[in-house]
Write an enzyme that holds these catalytic residues in place. Structure first.
Site, PDB file in Angstrom:
ATOM      1  N   THR A  19       0.817  -1.213   0.000  1.00 16.89           N
ATOM      2  CA  THR A  19       0.000   0.000   0.000  1.00 16.89           C
ATOM      3  C   THR A  19       0.847   1.258   0.000  1.00 16.89           C
ATOM      4  O   THR A  19       0.480   2.265  -0.615  1.00 16.89           O
ATOM      5  CB  THR A  19      -0.948  -0.001   1.216  1.00 16.89           C
ATOM      6  OG1 THR A  19      -1.842  -1.105   1.102  1.00 16.89           O
ATOM      7  CG2 THR A  19      -1.754   1.282   1.297  1.00 16.89           C
ATOM      8  N   SER A  66       1.507  -7.508  -0.383  1.00 17.35           N
ATOM      9  CA  SER A  66       2.235  -8.401   0.523  1.00 17.35           C
ATOM     10  C   SER A  66       1.629  -9.789   0.612  1.00 17.35           C
ATOM     11  O   SER A  66       2.292 -10.733   1.067  1.00 17.35           O
ATOM     12  CB  SER A  66       2.365  -7.782   1.915  1.00 17.35           C
ATOM     13  OG  SER A  66       1.111  -7.660   2.544  1.00 17.35           O
ATOM     14  N   THR A  99       1.112  -4.029   4.342  1.00 15.43           N
ATOM     15  CA  THR A  99       0.797  -4.288   5.752  1.00 15.43           C
ATOM     16  C   THR A  99       0.125  -5.627   6.003  1.00 15.43           C
ATOM     17  O   THR A  99       0.148  -6.126   7.131  1.00 15.43           O
ATOM     18  CB  THR A  99      -0.104  -3.179   6.320  1.00 15.43           C
ATOM     19  OG1 THR A  99      -1.318  -3.113   5.562  1.00 15.43           O
ATOM     20  CG2 THR A  99       0.598  -1.835   6.266  1.00 15.43           C
ATOM     21  N   ASP A 100      -0.491  -6.230   4.975  1.00 13.97           N
ATOM     22  CA  ASP A 100      -1.268  -7.448   5.221  1.00 13.97           C
ATOM     23  C   ASP A 100      -0.419  -8.571   5.812  1.00 13.97           C
ATOM     24  O   ASP A 100      -0.874  -9.313   6.689  1.00 13.97           O
ATOM     25  CB  ASP A 100      -1.951  -7.919   3.943  1.00 13.97           C
ATOM     26  CG  ASP A 100      -3.196  -7.108   3.614  1.00 13.97           C
ATOM     27  OD1 ASP A 100      -3.605  -6.295   4.462  1.00 13.97           O
ATOM     28  OD2 ASP A 100      -3.744  -7.279   2.514  1.00 13.97           O
TER      29      ASP A 100
END
Length: 329
Positions: A19, A66, A99-100
Site C-alpha cells: 500500500t 504483501s 501491511t497485510d
C-alpha cells in the site's frame, strides 16, 4: 582551521511494494487502489527530508501486494540484510512492505538477522495517491530510526503511525485503521516526535527468542495453517499432509483447544513424529498443549508460529528442539 562535517549514516532501503507504494486514479480511494504501483524513486521523491538523516541507497526488490510474498522472497531479503551488515555496507536498513503480511516478514527477519544495526520495516494503511497518505511520514521516520544509534540492539522494528514496535510481538490488529499495528500486552518500544525516535527503555532481548542461521538454507518446507472451529473435521489436515505439508499449525480456540477430530488426528501425528503446533486464534494470550498432542505456540500467533516451524524444520530440528522454540515465557 577547516572543519569537516561528520558523514551521514548509510541507510539502505529495500522496497517490496504494498500500500505504501499503491496508487489510484481517485485520491479518496482507500479500498480498490493498486498495491505496488510506484517504485522506490517515487517513494523517496515524496520525502526529500529523509536525506537530512542519512545517505540513502534504494533498491526495488519486488513491487507486489504483501499477500504475494513467498518464502523464497523472505530468504532472499534476510540474506541481503545480513550481507549489508556483515560487510559493513550499511549502518541501518529500511524495508518498505505491504501491511497485510508485514508482521510475518518482520518476524522472519527478527529470527534470522543476527546483527545489532537498526533494521526497520515500514508500511502504510493509505496508498500514496490518497488524501493524507501516511506512507511518506512512516518512511521518513523509518529512515531516521535506521540512522539512529539508539536503534541498535533492538531486533527488527516496525514503524507506522508514530510508533516503534517490536517485530517479535507486534501484529496487524485492524483491517483499515492507521493504528492497526500493536502488541496489546507487551506495548510499543517508543514513539516519534516529528522524525526523532524516542524509546521508553534501553535495548532489551525477548526471553528465549530463537535464532536461525539461514546462510546455507536455500528453501523452506511447506507448513500449513488450519483453523479450528466447532465440529471441525480432520479432512483438511489429512489433505495438507497428502499435498506435501511437512508441518501444521492449528489456530485453535482459547488456550489451544481444537475440535475433537483435530485433537485426535494431532495425537496420532505426534506419535508418528509429525510436527503439529497449536496457537490461539484469539489474537492474544498463551497457548499450551500436552506433549502427546503436539506443541503449544505460547505467545506466538498462528502466522508467526508457521514461520518458526518452517525455519526449525529447515534447520533439521527434532521435536524437542521445535518445542523449545516456542518457550518464550
Amino acid at each position: 582551521m577547516a572543519t569537516h562535517a561528520k558523514p551521514l549514516p548509510r541507510v539502505t532501503i529495500y522496497a517490496t511494494g504494498g500500500t505504501i507504494a499503491g496508487g489510484s486514479t481517485s485520491n479518496t480511494d482507500l479500498l480498490f487502489y493498486t498495491a505496488g504501483s510506484v517504485g522506490i524513486d517515487t517513494l523517496l521523491d515524496a520525502v526529500p527530508e529523509a536525506k537530512q538523516y542519512a545517505s540513502i541507497t534504494g533498491e526495488q526488490l519486488l513491487n507486489v501486494g504483501s499477500h504475494e510474498i513467498r518464502s523464497s522472497d523472505l530468504l532472499d531479503l534476510s540474506k541481503r540484510v545480513n550481507q549489508q551488515f556483515a560487510e559493513n555496507l550499511s549502518d541501518g536498513v529500511v524495508i518498505t512492505h505491504g501491511t497485510d503480511t508485514l508482521e510475518e516478514t518482520a518476524f522472519f527477519l527478527d529470527l534470522t538477522v543476527s546483527h545489532p544495526q537498526p533494521l526497520v520495516v515500514v508500511g502504510a494503511m493509505r496508498p500514496a495517491s490518497a488524501i493524507s497518505a501516511d506512507g511518506p511520514l512512516n518512511l521518513l521516520q523509518g529512515v531516521s530510526l535506521a540512522a539512529s544509534s539508539k536503534g541498535r540492539g533492538r531486533g527488527t522494528m516496525i514503524v507506522l503511525n508514530d510508533r516503534i514496535q517490536s517485530a517479535f510481538y507486534t501484529s496487524k490488529t485492524h483491517a483499515n485503521t492507521l493504528d492497526t499495528f500493536r502488541a496489546v500486552e507487551q506495548g510499543s518500544l517508543g514513539f516519534f516526535l516529528n522524525a526523532k525516535p524516542l524509546f521508553y527503555f534501553e535495548p532489551a532481548h525477548v526471553s528465549n527468542k530463537p535464532h536461525f542461521d539461514i546462510s546455507n538454507i536455500t528453501s523452506l518446507p511447506r507448513v500449513d495453517i488450519l483453523y479450528s472451529h466447532q465440529d471441525a473435521s480432520s479432512d483438511l489436515l489429512e489433505l495438507a499432509i497428502e499435498r506435501g505439508a511437512k508441518g501444521v499449525v492449528i489456530a485453535a480456540s482459547g488456550g489451544g483447544w481444537a475440535s475433537p477430530a483435530l485433537e485426535a488426528a494431532a495425537e496420532d501425528l505426534t506419535t508418528e513424529g509429525f510436527p503439529v503446533v497449536f496457537a490461539t486464534r484469539t489474537g492474544n494470550g498463551f497457548s499450551i498443549k500436552q506433549a502427546k498432542f503436539g506443541t503449544g505456540a505460547g505467545l506466538i500467533n498462528a502466522q508467526k508460529a508457521r514461520i518458526i516451524l518452517m525455519l526449525a524444520l529447515a534447520s533439521g530440528y527434532d521435536q524437542q528442539q521445535i518445542s523449545a522454540c516456542f518457550n518464550t515465557g
